[in-house]
Design an enzyme around this catalytic site. Structure first.
Site, short mmCIF file in Angstrom:
data_model
loop_
_atom_site.label_atom_id
_atom_site.label_comp_id
_atom_site.label_asym_id
_atom_site.label_seq_id
_atom_site.Cartn_x
_atom_site.Cartn_y
_atom_site.Cartn_z
N ARG A 1 8.61 12.22 8.67
CA ARG A 1 7.77 11.94 7.51
C ARG A 1 6.34 12.38 7.80
O ARG A 1 5.80 12.09 8.87
CB ARG A 1 7.81 10.45 7.16
CG ARG A 1 9.18 9.99 6.68
CD ARG A 1 9.20 8.54 6.26
NE ARG A 1 10.57 8.12 5.95
CZ ARG A 1 10.92 6.87 5.67
NH1 ARG A 1 10.01 5.92 5.66
NH2 ARG A 1 12.18 6.57 5.41
N ARG B 1 3.87 3.63 13.18
CA ARG B 1 4.01 4.61 12.10
C ARG B 1 3.91 6.01 12.70
O ARG B 1 2.84 6.46 13.09
CB ARG B 1 2.91 4.39 11.05
CG ARG B 1 3.14 5.16 9.75
CD ARG B 1 1.99 4.93 8.79
NE ARG B 1 1.89 3.55 8.35
CZ ARG B 1 2.56 3.04 7.30
NH1 ARG B 1 3.35 3.81 6.59
NH2 ARG B 1 2.39 1.78 6.97
N GLU C 1 7.46 -4.87 8.20
CA GLU C 1 8.71 -4.32 7.68
C GLU C 1 9.50 -3.60 8.76
O GLU C 1 8.96 -2.80 9.52
CB GLU C 1 8.41 -3.34 6.55
CG GLU C 1 9.65 -2.68 5.98
CD GLU C 1 9.34 -1.39 5.24
OE1 GLU C 1 10.24 -0.54 5.17
OE2 GLU C 1 8.20 -1.23 4.76
N SER D 1 14.31 -1.79 4.66
CA SER D 1 14.32 -1.92 3.19
C SER D 1 15.73 -1.62 2.73
O SER D 1 16.30 -0.58 3.09
CB SER D 1 13.35 -0.92 2.54
OG SER D 1 12.03 -1.35 2.65
N ARG E 1 10.76 0.57 15.49
CA ARG E 1 10.14 -0.72 15.13
C ARG E 1 10.90 -1.89 15.76
O ARG E 1 10.31 -2.91 16.11
CB ARG E 1 10.07 -0.86 13.61
CG ARG E 1 9.09 0.11 12.99
CD ARG E 1 8.71 -0.25 11.58
NE ARG E 1 7.64 0.63 11.09
CZ ARG E 1 6.89 0.39 10.03
NH1 ARG E 1 7.07 -0.71 9.33
NH2 ARG E 1 5.94 1.24 9.67
#
Length: 429
Positions: free
Chosen positions: A262, A277, A349, A352, A390
């Protein structure tokens, strides 16, 4: 993508759902294009009928020796042929314009999704586990003595630039063990089929799951046109693209461990410290393809699959439902699972899980057929099960000790040769 028939039948309801997502009403523009397109199609059909009729009369006029009438009818045929072609070109252009507009509009939320502009309006559903009380100030993952030898941002910057990480030794071993643990749990206990997919895909695959055209800047494209996947949701969901599946084959439940890429185009300045990130990371993804009647139950099931990973690892978490302003582009409803990070003293987070209804299925023409029935669009779901990096952060931060070592979850030991700690010098023991 949205069903144009539903927009025609209830434009006000469509606009209301878009406004719930913070989007301007669009039904007037959509219906204007749709009506113009349909008018051209109708006019082309009428002109085609005139052309066909004149074509039949041409032969009769020729046979009867009516030369003047023959020439007039030939001119009519040519005129109508040109008119049909022009109208069809106009209809095609309008159809492409309409489709292009529909492809940029987000999915509509389910009625029970809370309204709100951003994450402040998200609603907590439940919590599991109690955050550990430390007798010392807990550190962030990159500050822990046991972790520092195995987490090299300087080498990553030398090789690739910012927002990359090099893992070594025990830290790399634990990262690998986490991915293997997740895959084994999902395949042996949760009924998902392990799948290995490419990480380079065509435009059509990215368009099918909603990354294109609106979010091109968030992904990486190679010079020869392939896209690096942001998640294996792209590849797994596209297994159904262009297919008419038998209802007995549903639900299709798949999982894949892949590299993900990403650009983080919209996250400048966010989470720059550590490896929270990154431009390149690994994820164990879950995707389900279901019938419309079973998709909401499947959403709850997939959420539980993701939660089970954290429970086995003993990591406290909370599950929230995202509000309309915080949901992803293709979702109708999303559960976020947030893991406790003591170094940040907050939940962050880690998964999701979204139900998309037939939104993606319409984009990729993915359908199923019940016995004796007509093809209908499937429903698609996706969720992280989990983001490996994560999860590594959470394991390291929650397991840190006062002497600088890290105690690892008991559940990981079978994948670590029975070892359960990273010593303060970075050795796996």
């Amino acid at each position: 993508m949205h069903d144009i028939r539903l927009i025609r039948e209830a434009p006000e309801a469509f606009d209301y759902e878009l406004q719930r997502r913070g989007h301007l009403p669009m039904s007037e523009e959509i219906l204007r294009l749709d009506e113009a397109r349909r008018a051209r199609i109708h006019a082309a059909e009428t002109a085609q009928a005139d052309q066909n009729r004149a074509s039949k009369e041409v032969g009769a006029a020729k046979a009867a020796g009516r030369d003047t009438e023959f020439e007039r009818l030939r001119a009519v045929v040519a005129e109508k042929k040109a008119e049909v072609a022009a109208l069809q070109d106009e209809a095609k252009a309008l159809d492409e314009q309409l489709r292009g507009l529909l492809l940029t509009l987000p999915n509509t939320p389910l009625p029970d999704v809370p309204d709100g502009p951003d994450e402040s309006a998200n609603v907590e559903l439940r919590r599991w586990g109690t955050p550990r009380s430390f007798a010392f100030k807990p550190l962030e993952h990159f500050e822990i003595p046991a972790v520092r030898p195995g987490l090299d941002f300087e080498m990553a910057a030398k090789l690739s630039g910012s927002r990359f990480a090099v893992l070594r030794g025990a830290v790399a071993r634990v990262h690998r063990a986490l991915a293997q643990f997740m895959l084994d749990l999902h395949t042996t206990e949760h009924g998902l089929t392990e799948t290995m997919t490419p990480v380079l895909v065509r435009d059509e695959a990215m368009l099918g799951t909603g990354q294109l055209p609106k979010f091109a800047e968030d992904s990486y494209q190679t010079t020869n046109g392939w896209w690096l996947i942001p998640t294996s949701e792209v590849t797994l969901t596209n297994f159904a693209a262009g297919e008419v599946l038998d209802e007995t084959a549903l639900p299709m439940r798949m999982t894949a461990h892949t590299l993900c890429f990403r650009s983080e185009a919209g996250s400048a300045g966010k989470d720059t410290a550590g490896m929270l990130r990154q431009h390149q990371f690994e994820k164990v993804e879950m995707v389900s393809i279901t019938t419309p009647e079973t998709s909401l139950d499947e959403h709850d099931r997939m959420t539980r699959c993701a939660e089970a990973v954290l429970e086995r690892l003993g990591l406290p978490y909370r599950t929230i439902v995202l509000c309309t302003g915080d949901m992803g582009f293709g979702a109708r409803k999303t559960h976020d699972i947030e893991v406790w990070l003591p170094g940040q003293d907050t939940y962050r987070e880690i998964s999701s899980v979204s139900v998309c209804g037939d939104f993606q299925a319409r984009r990729m023409n993915a359908r199923y057929r019940a016995a004796g029935g007509k093809p209908e669009f499937v429903h698609t779901l996706n969720g992280s099960g989990l983001a490996v990096g994560r999860c590594l952060i959470a394991v390291l931060e929650n397991g840190q000790e006062a002497d600088g070592s890290v105690t690892l979850p008991e559940a990981l030991r079978p994948w670590l040769g029975g070892k359960g700690r990273i010593a303060a010098d970075g050795t796996l023991i």
